[in-house]
Design a protein around this motif. Structure first.
Motif, PDB file in Angstrom:
ATOM      1  N   TYR A  80     -15.428   8.975  18.041  1.00  0.00           N
ATOM      2  CA  TYR A  80     -15.048   9.468  16.304  1.00  0.00           C
ATOM      3  C   TYR A  80     -13.712   9.841  16.649  1.00  0.00           C
ATOM      4  CZ  TYR A  80     -15.017  12.364  12.319  1.00  0.00           C
ATOM      5  OH  TYR A  80     -14.793  12.809  11.504  1.00  0.00           O
ATOM      6  N   GLY A  81     -12.161  10.881  17.682  1.00  0.00           N
ATOM      7  CA  GLY A  81     -11.029  10.588  17.564  1.00  0.00           C
ATOM      8  C   GLY A  81     -10.527   9.401  17.377  1.00  0.00           C
ATOM      9  N   LEU A  82     -10.974   7.798  18.660  1.00  0.00           N
ATOM     10  CA  LEU A  82     -10.040   6.963  17.817  1.00  0.00           C
ATOM     11  C   LEU A  82     -10.519   6.514  16.416  1.00  0.00           C
ATOM     12  CD1 LEU A  82     -11.068   5.495  21.066  1.00  0.00           C
ATOM     13  CD2 LEU A  82      -8.811   6.617  21.139  1.00  0.00           C
ATOM     14  N   PHE A  83     -11.387   6.559  16.152  1.00  0.00           N
ATOM     15  CA  PHE A  83     -12.069   6.255  14.860  1.00  0.00           C
ATOM     16  C   PHE A  83     -10.942   6.761  13.148  1.00  0.00           C
ATOM     17  CE2 PHE A  83     -14.737   6.846  10.735  1.00  0.00           C
ATOM     18  CZ  PHE A  83     -14.421   4.573  10.519  1.00  0.00           C
ATOM     19  N   PHE A  84     -10.635   8.269  13.922  1.00  0.00           N
ATOM     20  CA  PHE A  84      -9.867   8.861  13.138  1.00  0.00           C
ATOM     21  C   PHE A  84      -8.635   8.549  12.872  1.00  0.00           C
ATOM     22  CE2 PHE A  84      -7.380  13.168  12.021  1.00  0.00           C
ATOM     23  CZ  PHE A  84      -8.199  13.251  10.768  1.00  0.00           C
ATOM     24  N   VAL A  85      -8.516   8.146  14.085  1.00  0.00           N
ATOM     25  CA  VAL A  85      -6.673   8.333  14.162  1.00  0.00           C
ATOM     26  C   VAL A  85      -6.582   7.086  13.296  1.00  0.00           C
ATOM     27  CG1 VAL A  85      -5.126   7.467  16.104  1.00  0.00           C
ATOM     28  CG2 VAL A  85      -5.812   9.355  16.089  1.00  0.00           C
ATOM     29  N   ALA A  86      -7.625   5.763  13.845  1.00  0.00           N
ATOM     30  CA  ALA A  86      -7.010   4.291  13.496  1.00  0.00           C
ATOM     31  C   ALA A  86      -7.408   4.147  11.448  1.00  0.00           C
ATOM     32  CB  ALA A  86      -8.185   3.626  13.149  1.00  0.00           C
ATOM     33  N   VAL A  87      -7.843   5.061  11.094  1.00  0.00           N
ATOM     34  CA  VAL A  87      -7.699   5.566   9.433  1.00  0.00           C
ATOM     35  C   VAL A  87      -6.646   6.485   9.033  1.00  0.00           C
ATOM     36  CG1 VAL A  87      -9.670   6.477   7.435  1.00  0.00           C
ATOM     37  CG2 VAL A  87     -10.758   5.709   9.593  1.00  0.00           C
ATOM     38  N   PHE A  88      -6.159   7.076   9.504  1.00  0.00           N
ATOM     39  CA  PHE A  88      -5.507   8.251   9.954  1.00  0.00           C
ATOM     40  C   PHE A  88      -4.053   6.922   9.556  1.00  0.00           C
ATOM     41  CE2 PHE A  88      -0.886  10.802  11.121  1.00  0.00           C
ATOM     42  CZ  PHE A  88      -1.306  11.777   9.659  1.00  0.00           C
ATOM     43  N   LEU A 146      -4.414   4.141   9.197  1.00  0.00           N
ATOM     44  CA  LEU A 146      -3.424   3.263   7.859  1.00  0.00           C
ATOM     45  C   LEU A 146      -3.334   3.783   7.030  1.00  0.00           C
ATOM     46  CD1 LEU A 146      -7.163   1.176   8.764  1.00  0.00           C
ATOM     47  CD2 LEU A 146      -5.072   0.342   8.824  1.00  0.00           C
ATOM     48  N   GLU A 147      -3.251   5.299   6.689  1.00  0.00           N
ATOM     49  CA  GLU A 147      -3.302   5.539   5.030  1.00  0.00           C
ATOM     50  C   GLU A 147      -1.560   6.314   5.510  1.00  0.00           C
ATOM     51  OE1 GLU A 147      -5.179   7.601   3.063  1.00  0.00           O
ATOM     52  OE2 GLU A 147      -6.630   7.255   3.183  1.00  0.00           O
ATOM     53  N   ILE A 148      -1.469   6.509   6.478  1.00  0.00           N
ATOM     54  CA  ILE A 148       0.451   6.846   6.497  1.00  0.00           C
ATOM     55  C   ILE A 148       0.979   6.174   6.747  1.00  0.00           C
ATOM     56  CG2 ILE A 148       0.415   7.519   8.680  1.00  0.00           C
ATOM     57  CD1 ILE A 148       1.711  10.359   7.509  1.00  0.00           C
ATOM     58  N   PHE A 149       0.431   4.757   7.370  1.00  0.00           N
ATOM     59  CA  PHE A 149       1.285   3.663   7.485  1.00  0.00           C
ATOM     60  C   PHE A 149       2.408   2.910   7.034  1.00  0.00           C
ATOM     61  CE2 PHE A 149       2.602  -0.742   9.157  1.00  0.00           C
ATOM     62  CZ  PHE A 149       3.222  -0.381  10.086  1.00  0.00           C
ATOM     63  N   PHE A 150       2.483   2.916   5.640  1.00  0.00           N
ATOM     64  CA  PHE A 150       2.736   2.654   4.355  1.00  0.00           C
ATOM     65  C   PHE A 150       4.241   3.420   4.426  1.00  0.00           C
ATOM     66  CE2 PHE A 150       0.425   4.894   2.027  1.00  0.00           C
ATOM     67  CZ  PHE A 150       1.683   6.069   0.916  1.00  0.00           C
ATOM     68  N   LEU A 151       3.898   5.104   4.808  1.00  0.00           N
ATOM     69  CA  LEU A 151       4.848   5.685   4.306  1.00  0.00           C
ATOM     70  C   LEU A 151       5.871   5.660   5.847  1.00  0.00           C
ATOM     71  CD1 LEU A 151       6.209   8.523   3.565  1.00  0.00           C
ATOM     72  CD2 LEU A 151       4.570   9.430   5.168  1.00  0.00           C
ATOM     73  N   ILE A 152       5.445   4.821   7.002  1.00  0.00           N
ATOM     74  CA  ILE A 152       6.263   5.593   8.467  1.00  0.00           C
ATOM     75  C   ILE A 152       6.614   3.701   7.423  1.00  0.00           C
ATOM     76  CG2 ILE A 152       6.220   4.586  10.043  1.00  0.00           C
ATOM     77  CD1 ILE A 152       3.831   6.474  10.407  1.00  0.00           C
ATOM     78  N   THR A 153       6.687   2.729   7.322  1.00  0.00           N
ATOM     79  CA  THR A 153       7.817   1.961   7.245  1.00  0.00           C
ATOM     80  C   THR A 153       8.859   1.984   5.536  1.00  0.00           C
ATOM     81  OG1 THR A 153       5.405   0.463   7.596  1.00  0.00           O
ATOM     82  CG2 THR A 153       7.295  -0.948   6.457  1.00  0.00           C
ATOM     83  N   LYS A 154       8.504   2.436   5.017  1.00  0.00           N
ATOM     84  CA  LYS A 154       9.422   2.893   4.212  1.00  0.00           C
ATOM     85  C   LYS A 154      10.676   3.963   4.186  1.00  0.00           C
ATOM     86  CE  LYS A 154       9.909   5.510  -0.187  1.00  0.00           C
ATOM     87  NZ  LYS A 154      11.087   4.109  -0.956  1.00  0.00           N
ATOM     88  N   SER A 155      10.122   4.790   5.744  1.00  0.00           N
ATOM     89  CA  SER A 155      10.817   5.968   5.418  1.00  0.00           C
ATOM     90  C   SER A 155      11.674   5.416   6.753  1.00  0.00           C
ATOM     91  CB  SER A 155      10.056   7.042   6.263  1.00  0.00           C
ATOM     92  OG  SER A 155       9.476   7.403   5.275  1.00  0.00           O
ATOM     93  N   SER A 156      11.184   4.427   7.610  1.00  0.00           N
ATOM     94  CA  SER A 156      11.908   4.385   8.900  1.00  0.00           C
ATOM     95  C   SER A 156      12.546   2.913   9.132  1.00  0.00           C
ATOM     96  CB  SER A 156      10.340   3.603  10.058  1.00  0.00           C
ATOM     97  OG  SER A 156       9.740   2.895   9.740  1.00  0.00           O
ATOM     98  N   THR A 157      12.420   1.631   7.406  1.00  0.00           N
ATOM     99  CA  THR A 157      13.067   0.675   7.989  1.00  0.00           C
ATOM    100  C   THR A 157      14.677   1.075   6.289  1.00  0.00           C
ATOM    101  OG1 THR A 157      11.781   0.041   5.512  1.00  0.00           O
ATOM    102  CG2 THR A 157      11.347  -0.769   7.955  1.00  0.00           C
ATOM    103  N   ALA A 158      15.116   0.085   6.917  1.00  0.00           N
ATOM    104  CA  ALA A 158      16.263   0.038   6.011  1.00  0.00           C
ATOM    105  C   ALA A 158      16.637  -0.296   4.243  1.00  0.00           C
ATOM    106  CB  ALA A 158      17.218  -0.229   7.079  1.00  0.00           C
TER     107      ALA A 158
END
Length: 333
Positions: free
Chosen positions: A254-262, A264-276
């Motif tokens: 369940y922990g792995l599943f939760f991390v996977a969903v999290f 997916l939820e936040i990946f676009f935020l990381i992409t926007k913040s980390s890319t030039a």
């Protein structure tokens, strides 16, 4: 196709975007595609909660899922459309907290979907246990009814034994009138004995019937309580997490599943913040800066006009007209 879609979604002029560099266009498509992941997850979750858990029906569930997905789309779009320079730590922190909350809430429906078979098996065992406990509880609460009738039966048994002894003693002459034989007194006492015996049989039948009836009522009550608990959404969520916490393996999975969903939820935020910033984003930022400079110049010009009006009064406008008159300036020169 996607570039046109995401340009319209973010409010960009497609003709302008189309003329940008490849990297700029790729970033718009990438961020837009990543943004659709949490939107899709929430749309599916909203539909599942409405249709399967709340029983809202197909049409209402679809509308509910689209509504929830649209809310997530608006929130994520507002973050992506904000220039990186304008995104402060408060906004980043809020989006991360929102992602955590959204993951917890959104994963509930996904958990119920993916762990549905395991949960159903667990709930069947739990339902049987609940029925047994509730039935025993019901019997315990109504035990006094059987106890009272059982006591009455025991008392009646004593009465029967007494009347039987009295009748036999009267018949053999060892008691009562002291005359052996079946006379009127013996027949009378025999009738009393038979009447007491019939009453005892009736009371024992009533006791047996009450036990059977109470047992059936206890079973029905246990089934009712188990069904009532199983229909509640919060009960399902509680049972799900009780099942997850029942073993280390299920907790790990369940922990792995939760991390996977999290993720997916936040990946676009990381992409926007980390890319030039792309060239197009820099151009938008430069355009904003030029607009600010222009607004500042207009503000300063108006402040100067107000100052001149305060110093020269009604002559101020005439002086400004003369200063703009090139012919007049040449005459002075």
């Amino acid at each position: 196709m996607l570039l046109r879609l995401f340009s319209a979604l973010f409010g960009y002029n497609y003709e302008v975007v189309k003329a940008q560099t490849t990297v700029s266009k790729q970033k718009i498509v990438t961020l837009g595609s990543l943004m659709l992941i949490p939107v899709s997850l929430w749309t599916i979750s909203g539909f599942y909660i409405g249709y399967d858990l709340l029983g809202a029906g197909m049409i209402k569930s679809i509308i509910g899922g689209l509504f929830v997905g649209a809310l997530i789309l608006i929130i994520d779009k507002s973050f992506l459309a904000t220039p990186k320079e304008s995104v402060n730590n408060w906004l980043k922190g809020f989006r991360i907290v929102f992602a955590v909350i959204a993951t917890i809430l959104g994963s509930i429906a996904l958990d119920l979907m993916f762990f549905g078979g395991d949960l159903e098996e667990y709930r069947e065992k739990l339902s049987a246990k609940t029925q047994k406990e509730e039935a025993a509880k019901y019997l315990l609460e109504n035990k006094h009814l059987i106890t009272e009738l059982s006591n009455s039966v025991e008392i009646q048994k004593g009465i029967v034994e007494t009347s039987k002894t009295d009748w036999k003693n009267e018949a053999d002459g060892s008691g009562g009138s002291g005359k052996a034989g079946i006379d009127k007194i013996a027949l009378l006492k025999e009738g009393i004995y038979k009447s007491d015996t019939a009453k005892l049989a009736q009371m024992e039948a009533s006791l047996l019937s009450m036990k059977d009836s109470l047992g059936q009522e206890a079973i029905i009550y246990g089934q009712k309580m188990a069904t009532k608990k199983s229909n509640a959404l919060l009960s399902k969520v509680t049972d799900l997490h009780d099942f997850i916490l029942s073993s280390g393996f299920s907790m790990f999975f369940y922990g792995l599943f939760f991390v996977a969903v999290f993720s997916l939820e936040i990946f676009f935020l990381i992409t926007k913040s980390s890319t030039a910033d792309s060239l197009f984003e820099k151009m938008l930022y430069a355009e904003e800066m030029v607009g600010e400079k222009r607004l500042q110049a207009i503000t300063e010009q108006r402040e100067e006009i107000q100052r001149q009006n305060g110093v020269m009064g009604t002559r101020a406008e005439r002086v400004r007209q003369l200063s703009r008159d090139q012919n007049y300036l040449r005459k002075i020169g």
